[in-house]
Scaffold this motif. Structure first.
Motif, mmCIF file in Angstrom:
data_model
loop_
_atom_site.group_PDB
_atom_site.id
_atom_site.type_symbol
_atom_site.label_atom_id
_atom_site.label_comp_id
_atom_site.label_asym_id
_atom_site.label_seq_id
_atom_site.Cartn_x
_atom_site.Cartn_y
_atom_site.Cartn_z
ATOM 1 N N ASN A 24 0.823 -1.214 0.000
ATOM 2 C CA ASN A 24 0.000 0.000 0.000
ATOM 3 C C ASN A 24 0.855 1.263 0.000
ATOM 4 O O ASN A 24 0.540 2.235 -0.661
ATOM 5 N N LEU A 25 1.946 1.225 0.768
ATOM 6 C CA LEU A 25 2.822 2.392 0.827
ATOM 7 C C LEU A 25 3.545 2.607 -0.495
ATOM 8 O O LEU A 25 3.703 3.732 -0.964
ATOM 9 N N MET A 26 3.974 1.490 -1.119
ATOM 10 C CA MET A 26 4.707 1.609 -2.380
ATOM 11 C C MET A 26 3.826 2.218 -3.466
ATOM 12 O O MET A 26 4.294 2.971 -4.301
ATOM 13 N N LYS A 27 2.531 1.875 -3.403
ATOM 14 C CA LYS A 27 1.597 2.466 -4.367
ATOM 15 C C LYS A 27 1.565 3.982 -4.217
ATOM 16 O O LYS A 27 1.297 4.705 -5.174
ATOM 17 N N ARG A 28 1.809 4.454 -2.997
ATOM 18 C CA ARG A 28 1.814 5.899 -2.761
ATOM 19 C C ARG A 28 3.174 6.508 -3.055
ATOM 20 O O ARG A 28 3.403 7.689 -2.787
ATOM 21 N N GLY A 29 4.121 5.678 -3.522
ATOM 22 C CA GLY A 29 5.434 6.208 -3.876
ATOM 23 C C GLY A 29 6.434 6.196 -2.729
ATOM 24 O O GLY A 29 7.508 6.781 -2.828
ATOM 25 N N VAL A 30 6.091 5.521 -1.626
ATOM 26 C CA VAL A 30 7.017 5.428 -0.502
ATOM 27 C C VAL A 30 7.996 4.286 -0.774
ATOM 28 O O VAL A 30 7.586 3.186 -1.128
ATOM 29 N N VAL A 32 10.188 1.428 0.301
ATOM 30 C CA VAL A 32 10.249 0.584 1.496
ATOM 31 C C VAL A 32 11.356 -0.448 1.378
ATOM 32 O O VAL A 32 11.537 -1.067 0.326
ATOM 33 N N GLY A 33 12.123 -0.635 2.437
ATOM 34 C CA GLY A 33 13.110 -1.697 2.515
ATOM 35 C C GLY A 33 12.838 -2.522 3.756
ATOM 36 O O GLY A 33 12.115 -2.079 4.649
ATOM 37 N N ALA A 34 13.398 -3.744 3.790
ATOM 38 C CA ALA A 34 13.122 -4.597 4.937
ATOM 39 C C ALA A 34 14.369 -5.343 5.360
ATOM 40 O O ALA A 34 15.278 -5.570 4.561
ATOM 41 N N VAL A 35 14.403 -5.696 6.640
ATOM 42 C CA VAL A 35 15.440 -6.598 7.102
ATOM 43 C C VAL A 35 14.769 -7.629 7.986
ATOM 44 O O VAL A 35 13.874 -7.307 8.773
ATOM 45 N N LYS A 36 15.155 -8.875 7.766
ATOM 46 C CA LYS A 36 14.520 -9.961 8.517
ATOM 47 C C LYS A 36 15.556 -10.608 9.427
ATOM 48 O O LYS A 36 16.584 -11.095 8.963
ATOM 49 N N GLU A 49 11.286 -10.205 -1.451
ATOM 50 C CA GLU A 49 11.823 -9.976 -2.796
ATOM 51 C C GLU A 49 10.729 -10.083 -3.843
ATOM 52 O O GLU A 49 10.628 -9.285 -4.761
ATOM 53 N N LYS A 50 9.891 -11.112 -3.671
ATOM 54 C CA LYS A 50 8.814 -11.343 -4.620
ATOM 55 C C LYS A 50 7.881 -10.137 -4.671
ATOM 56 O O LYS A 50 7.325 -9.799 -5.708
ATOM 57 N N ALA A 51 7.728 -9.480 -3.525
ATOM 58 C CA ALA A 51 6.856 -8.302 -3.474
ATOM 59 C C ALA A 51 7.588 -7.043 -3.940
ATOM 60 O O ALA A 51 7.040 -5.949 -3.882
ATOM 61 N N GLY A 52 8.856 -7.218 -4.376
ATOM 62 C CA GLY A 52 9.595 -6.066 -4.882
ATOM 63 C C GLY A 52 10.167 -5.179 -3.785
ATOM 64 O O GLY A 52 10.413 -4.000 -4.004
ATOM 65 N N ILE A 53 10.381 -5.774 -2.608
ATOM 66 C CA ILE A 53 10.925 -5.004 -1.494
ATOM 67 C C ILE A 53 12.377 -5.425 -1.262
ATOM 68 O O ILE A 53 12.640 -6.590 -0.971
ATOM 69 N N PRO A 54 13.339 -4.509 -1.395
ATOM 70 C CA PRO A 54 14.732 -4.861 -1.130
ATOM 71 C C PRO A 54 14.877 -5.358 0.307
ATOM 72 O O PRO A 54 14.321 -4.756 1.224
ATOM 73 N N VAL A 55 15.594 -6.462 0.492
ATOM 74 C CA VAL A 55 15.612 -7.077 1.821
ATOM 75 C C VAL A 55 17.004 -7.584 2.172
ATOM 76 O O VAL A 55 17.768 -8.009 1.298
#
Lengths: 232, 334
Positions: A24-30, A32-36, A49-55
């Motif tokens: 939802n945030l990416m649709k707004r142009g935010v 987002v990155g993640a670390v697990k 990764e599949k969702a296009g979020i650098p991790v």
């Protein structure tokens, strides 16, 4: 950059909820990155990764996962800033129900699910008690009454938190959740000097150092004995 | 009561004044026994560093939360919120950004609205808008008013005040409790005093909906599909705090659906029902057609449709009778 720490028991839906909110945030142009952070194994990085979020993924292996988290969160934050993220989400499993890898003034989210049993809110320590937002998942498969009883249990443990119901499969509630995760006005440059909301358990005993044998004579350092005489 | 004052009471005294603290104290039973006579301030003084570490306990944090909890519960219990009588949805846009064409959509208590549209058309988005009392701040840009006013944000954030209760076919009981224990627990979490009478009414109402009655001592997990659904409906009608009930289909087996809806509307609920079953759809006062993420049409159930409902119900009854005969091993005949 915004930083949010998300924690919760294994399989409570942390990754699903986070990805749904991030989309939802990416649709707004935010950006987002993640670390697990996890202990032995995780495939959740693939889901990001599949969702296009650098991790980035961090496995603590033989170390206490929460100690590992604190020792690395600063570097990870620097990575996020360098990558130019607007929001970095740090996700870690609460493995011993004692720790709260939450940092003062950094938004903290705890994800727990309706299937985990009505006494669970009481059993989870600072991880639930000190969260700013508590997300309750799997509400679509238990009865309305059980949802209400569970939410009341969470409320009794952490009356100050925002309590939200999110369906990690359909994403219902995730949009709303996402609006609480990102605030343009927040700018975090470094974590240096920040403090944990709560201290982590201390232990340094022979088993920490690799001892495997059982028996009194092998136990050294910070060891505690169960009281078998006391009436419960 | 402020933080300083709280410290001058013992847990037992606090519990006498605020019975709801039981749940809060239960989480800290290592230090707080419910019958403790010592002043809280004194008890906390006795907690040493090591105990704080061991029980992941922070004094300042604890006393802050306790005082928050008391003041929130006092407002929650003292303030009788005005009952939700109407819910109004003002138009926004569909997935393609085109404006929705209805002027306003009104849901009143005691009425039923059915929601139709293919999977993925935006039914759950509409529900989420209502649950979040959207104020043009969701992808649909819709606005939701309660009793014709812009609602309070506490509907969004508070743990014990949710606008929408849900009933769906996928729901199961997961707690290992008997019917009576289960209802008592639910009543307790809602702080309902003298719940015995209410619990009896719930069980009676649920048993009205099913062919085979269940007993109060039966484990909830052993109830049949129809009995479970009946108990969930009666419990949601009589014991849930939420003014809106969303139903995701009610299966046609083992439960009197017309009576079920009557129980809900009889308790002043606003009923929304996602369904593609013509009998249920026509039982509603109005129906919303959803298409491409937007509300495409709002249809008031016409007299002609109501007349058709009578026909459909007759056919349905016939099927039910045949089903019952089949179950009893009879030969089916006209």
């Amino acid at each position: 950059m915004n930083l949010v720490t998300i924690s919760g028991p294994p399989s409570s839906g942390k990754t699903a909820v986070t990805i749904k909110a991030a989309e939802n945030l990416m649709k707004r142009g935010v950006k987002v990155g993640a670390v697990k952070f996890d202990c032995l194994h995780t495939d959740d990085d693939l889901a990001y990764e599949k969702a296009g979020i650098p991790v980035k993924k961090g496995l603590s292996g033989s170390l206490c996962p929460d100690h590992y988290f604190v020792s690395n969160i600063e570097a990870v934050t620097d990575w996020g800033i360098k990558e130019g993220f607007d929001l970095l989400v740090s996700e870690s499993a609460g493995l011993c129900n004692r720790c709260s890898p939450y940092i003062k003034e950094i938004k903290a989210v705890c994800v727990i699910d309706n299937l985990s049993g009505i006494n669970t809110p009481k059993k989870i320590g600072p991880m639930l008690r000190m969260a700013d937002i508590v997300v309750i998942t799997k509400g679509d498969i238990v009865s309305q009454a059980e949802r209400e009883v569970f939410a009341a249990g969470v409320y009794a443990v952490n009356p100050g938190a925002i309590i939200m119901h999110i369906n990690g499969l359909t994403g219902q509630g995730a949009y709303e959740f996402s609006t609480l995760l990102y605030d343009e006005k927040i700018k975090i440059d470094t974590l240096k000097g920040r403090k944990l909301r709560f201290s982590m358990p201390s232990a340094l005993c022979s088993y920490c150092l690799g001892e495997t044998r059982i028996g009194e004579s092998y136990q050294m350092g910070n060891v505690r004995k169960i009281n078998l005489d006391e009436k419960a | 009561m402020n933080q300083q004052e709280i410290l001058r009471y013992s847990p037992k005294e606090l519990l006498n004044i605020y019975p709801f603290l039981e749940a809060f104290f239960a989480g800290q039973s290592w230090i707080l026994k419910l019958d403790q006579q010592q002043k809280l301030g004194l008890l906390l003084e006795q907690v040493d560093e090591e105990q704080q570490e061991d029980y992941a306990f922070d004094k300042a944090d604890f006393i802050g939360q306790l005082s928050d909890f008391i003041s929130q519960m006092e407002t929650f219990m003292g303030k009788k919120d005005k009952a939700v009588e109407t819910l109004m949805v003002l138009p926004g846009q569909n997935k393609s950004g085109e404006a929705e064409t209805f002027s306003e959509l009104i849901f009143k208590t005691q009425t039923i609205t059915s929601i139709v549209g293919p999977t993925g058309s935006g039914k759950s988005r509409l529900l989420a808008d209502i649950e979040w009392v959207a104020q043009a701040d969701t992808p649909t840009m819709r606005r939701v008013l309660i009793n014709n006013e812009k609602p309070d944000t506490s509907w969004r954030f508070s743990g014990n005040k949710k606008l929408v209760a849900q009933l769906s076919q996928n729901m199961n009981f997961v707690m290992d409790l008997s019917v009576i224990e289960f209802l008592e627990l639910h009543a307790k979490s809602r702080m309902v005093a003298n719940s015995d009478e209410l619990i009896r009414r719930i069980i009676d109402a649920a048993n009205e909906l099913v062919g085979e009655k269940f007993e109060r001592y039966m484990p909830i997990t052993s109830l049949s599909g129809g009995q479970s659904r009946a108990l969930m409906i009666a419990d949601t009608a009589l014991l849930s705090q939420s003014p809106v009930v969303l139903i995701d289909e009610i299966e046609n087996a083992g439960i009197d659906r017309k009576k079920a809806l009557k129980i809900l509307t009889g308790e002043d609920k606003i009923v929304l029902m996602a369904t593609h079953d013509p009998i249920l759809a026509l039982m509603a006062d109005q129906r919303i057609v959803i298409k491409n993420g937007g509300i495409y049409k709002v249809i008031q159930t016409s007299e002609a449709e109501k007349a058709m409902l009578a026909e459909l119900e007759k056919a349905d009854q016939k099927l039910q009778l045949l089903r019952m005969s089949l179950r009893q091993g009879e030969i089916l005949a006209e």
